[in-house]
Design a protein around this motif. Structure first.
Motif, PDB file in Angstrom:
ATOM      1  N   ARG A 247       0.921  -1.261   0.067  1.00 45.91           N
ATOM      2  CA  ARG A 247      -0.022   0.062  -0.171  1.00 45.91           C
ATOM      3  C   ARG A 247       0.878   1.281   0.123  1.00 45.91           C
ATOM      4  N   ASN A 248       0.544   2.618  -0.524  1.00 42.45           N
ATOM      5  CA  ASN A 248       1.041   3.765  -0.387  1.00 42.45           C
ATOM      6  C   ASN A 248       0.963   4.067   1.064  1.00 42.45           C
ATOM      7  N   ALA A 249       1.823   5.018   1.354  1.00 48.40           N
ATOM      8  CA  ALA A 249       1.540   5.626   2.847  1.00 48.40           C
ATOM      9  C   ALA A 249       2.231   6.922   2.889  1.00 48.40           C
ATOM     10  N   MET A 250       1.607   7.585   3.704  1.00 49.98           N
ATOM     11  CA  MET A 250       2.114   8.999   4.055  1.00 49.98           C
ATOM     12  C   MET A 250       1.829   9.056   5.351  1.00 49.98           C
ATOM     13  N   GLY A 251       2.893   9.632   6.293  1.00 50.49           N
ATOM     14  CA  GLY A 251       3.122   9.929   7.579  1.00 50.49           C
ATOM     15  C   GLY A 251       3.360  11.327   7.862  1.00 50.49           C
ATOM     16  N   ILE A 252       2.977  11.932   8.960  1.00 50.40           N
ATOM     17  CA  ILE A 252       3.057  13.092   9.182  1.00 50.40           C
ATOM     18  C   ILE A 252       3.488  13.321  10.937  1.00 50.40           C
ATOM     19  N   GLU A 253       4.488  13.824  11.196  1.00 47.52           N
ATOM     20  CA  GLU A 253       5.102  13.819  12.323  1.00 47.52           C
ATOM     21  C   GLU A 253       5.746  15.202  12.668  1.00 47.52           C
ATOM     22  N   ARG A 254       5.434  15.473  13.899  1.00 48.05           N
ATOM     23  CA  ARG A 254       5.952  17.023  14.186  1.00 48.05           C
ATOM     24  C   ARG A 254       7.398  16.880  14.578  1.00 48.05           C
TER      25      ARG A 254
END
Ligand SMILES: C[S@@+](CC[C@H](N)C(=O)[O-])C[C@H]1O[C@@H](n2cnc3c(N)ncnc32)[C@H](O)[C@@H]1O
Length: 284
Positions: A247-254
């Motif tokens: 699967r394609n994935a995007m993560g956001i992390e501060r």
């Protein structure tokens, strides 16, 4: 099929502004818990948790496809001797925002934190709240069937008269006792309780998912090539699971250090996070 895996640094509230609407198939995340980890990555006061969460959830709602799912792993903490109500308040607020509270899965932590308290026992479970935009959403139930083991012989043998009556009444309330609907050969559909050990501290994030948790939800709620989003990505466990499952994935992390850690984990071809499917096996 090659997949894309992206990590973006920043507050998910800001980063998601540029994400196209209806572009994500599954959001799976474990947000910062209320105040509980201030020493590591900051916390939000329990009394302000809902107010903090809602603008972000508005973006989640916008970017999720109508057929998509949002799985929120969360557990209310104890404040001043009793369980705080912020999770319950959040559920009600999310419903007002337009989400359907479709299901609640329980993550039973098989190796929960040891200890003894005067007024409660060891806390061995967390919620995995399942929200959707529509009543009809993508769900691949066959992807997580489990072996039946010895249960088949004992339970099916003891079906009583009432079981048969209920099957015959065809109330349309689900699979009922029509065994053929939920047992196939030696496999059965699972329950909404996942029995998984917690991550054992062998990685550098203090609140990492056990890899099998995102993996299970990714299998159920997405197909090959779909897009997964973890808006509070931490060490990127959900992204690694998504990548491993095509699967394609995007993560956001501060936090920049966690972004770097997630990138390192994603680049490590040797690190296979997938757990054998038997990991989910549980007494039915
Ligand atoms: C419970 S941890 C997630 C752990 C992750 N599931 C894993 O397996 O490593 C929550 C993460 O959210 C990050 N975070 C907190 N506020 C954020 C925000 N507004 N936007 C993006 N990330 C945030 C924290 O730095 C922390 O790493």
């Amino acid at each position: 099929m090659p997949v894309e895996t992206l990590i973006k640094e920043g507050d998910c509230l800001d980063v998601l502004q540029s994400q196209p609407s209806s572009s994500i198939d599954l959001m799976i995340t474990s947000p910062p818990y209320a105040d509980s980890r201030q020493s590591t990555y900051g916390g939000i006061h329990p009394d302000r948790y809902v107010e903090w969460f809602l603008p972000r959830a508005e973006q989640f709602l916008r970017v999720l496809k109508p057929t998509g799912s949002f799985v929120l792993n969360i557990k209310e903490k104890v404040v001043d001797g009793e369980r705080h109500t912020y999770v319950l308040e959040l559920i009600l607020a999310l419903r007002k925002q337009g989400w359907l509270w479709t299901e609640e899965y329980i993550w039973h932590k098989r190796n929960c934190y040891p200890g003894k308290w005067p007024n409660r026992f060891r806390d061995a479970w967390e919620r995995c709240l399942h929200f959707t935009k529509e009543k009809k959403f993508k769900m691949n139930q066959d992807a997580v069937m489990i072996p039946m083991g010895d249960w088949a012989g004992s339970r099916l043998k003891s079906l009583g008269k009432n079981d048969v009556v209920r099957f015959d009444s065809k109330v349309g309330s689900g699979f009922g006792k029509n065994i053929a609907n939920w047992v196939r050969r030696s496999m059965a559909y699972p329950t909404n309780v996942l029995h998984l050990a917690t991550e054992c501290g062998n990685r550098k994030h203090s609140a990492a998912f056990p890899p099998a948790l995102p993996e299970w939800f990714i299998r159920v709620f997405t197909d090959l090539g779909d897009w997964i989003l973890d808006p509070f990505a931490g060490s990127g466990t959900a992204l690694k699971a998504a990548k491993g499952l095509g699967r394609n994935a995007m993560g956001i992390e501060r936090c920049p250090e966690y972004c770097a850690l997630a990138q390192e984990i994603l680049n490590d071809a040797q690190l296979v996070l997938m757990q054998p499917e038997s990991h989910y096996v549980t007494a039915l």
